[in-house]
Design an enzyme around this catalytic site. Sequence first.
Site, PDB file in Angstrom:
ATOM      1  N   GLU A 131      85.031  76.069  82.323  1.00 41.76           N
ATOM      2  CA  GLU A 131      84.440  77.339  81.895  1.00 41.76           C
ATOM      3  C   GLU A 131      84.849  77.654  80.463  1.00 41.76           C
ATOM      4  OE1 GLU A 131      82.239  79.522  83.913  1.00 41.76           O
ATOM      5  OE2 GLU A 131      83.907  80.821  84.505  1.00 41.76           O
ATOM      6  N   THR A 183      78.472  85.090  78.032  1.00 39.88           N
ATOM      7  CA  THR A 183      79.760  85.740  78.324  1.00 39.88           C
ATOM      8  C   THR A 183      80.524  86.018  77.024  1.00 39.88           C
ATOM      9  OG1 THR A 183      79.820  84.532  80.395  1.00 39.88           O
ATOM     10  CG2 THR A 183      81.882  85.519  79.697  1.00 39.88           C
TER      11      THR A 183
END
Length: 310
Positions: A131, A183
């Site tokens: 991630e 994000t």
Amino acid sequence: MSKMVKVSAPATIANLGPGFDVFGLALSHPFDVVEAEKSEGGVEILEVQGVGAQGISKDSGKNSAGIAASEALRLIGAAGGVKLKIQKGVKPGGGIGSSSASAVAGAGAVNELFGGKLSAEQLIEAAARAEEKIAGTIHYDNVTPALVGGFTIVTSTKPLQFFRLDPPPMKVVVAQPALELPTALGRKVLPQEVMLKDAVANVAKASTMVAALNAGDLKLFGKCMVDSIAELARAPLIPGFFDVKWAALEAGALGAAMAGSGPSVFAILEPDGDAEAVAGAMKEAFERAGLGCETIITPPGKGFQVLRRG
Ligand code: HSE
């Protein structure tokens, strides 16, 4: 030992209001499926199919399942490698842990193929590293529930510690607008300092949510899904955000909040609540703001699953 394994890992909702970077909830669907076959060495991605597959790299160093798989191979000290086939069920960029689902499936598949030696914490670390490379930031609140299912609390990150609770039966409605919100952007707008009163409000709400889960009090859980810090800073990035939230509550949701860093908004209901009405109201509110919207209705889920071994 198996030569191939087919696994799944689901979409997740992070933060759930006041639990920024701490709370996570696994959904039952959608989910990603990864098929992994043992190879001589390294990680090769044979195909990526499904929702948003055209935007996902097949280069194993730039793909979250690939990076997590190679991290898991390294942690195991495996002699061989893997070839992966990825079927995306979780739409990328929608705010419900798409890259986390792939990362958990990639790391988990390797672990299953090479003897299951890694702990949950090691698998979460492997997935979180992926991630970090893909999204540029490290946070554990999507990967943790994607692996272990249920409602999770990331207690600490160094060392990684988490706590898992079984949520009571409920329905979750997710409204996904036709808007991509990375994000990294959702984190860039966050305040670096917070007001003491806002921190106090978040601790009060978050701790009550955990107590409510233990007591099986879904109404109280939903009522406390209120964030005084991140949501306010991020709301301007999502047209219609507050209208969508209010629409969900007016249509009978017990609580509604931004899913992770957005752009999705989610709501929770009693298991016999009218989820279609809530989904319809949220969709209409996004449409009034000029955005197309897809909705998902699902119960919470169990996290990573092995579907088949061969
Ligand atoms: N906790 C993370 C954030 C989740 O809010 O930035 C990102 O999906």
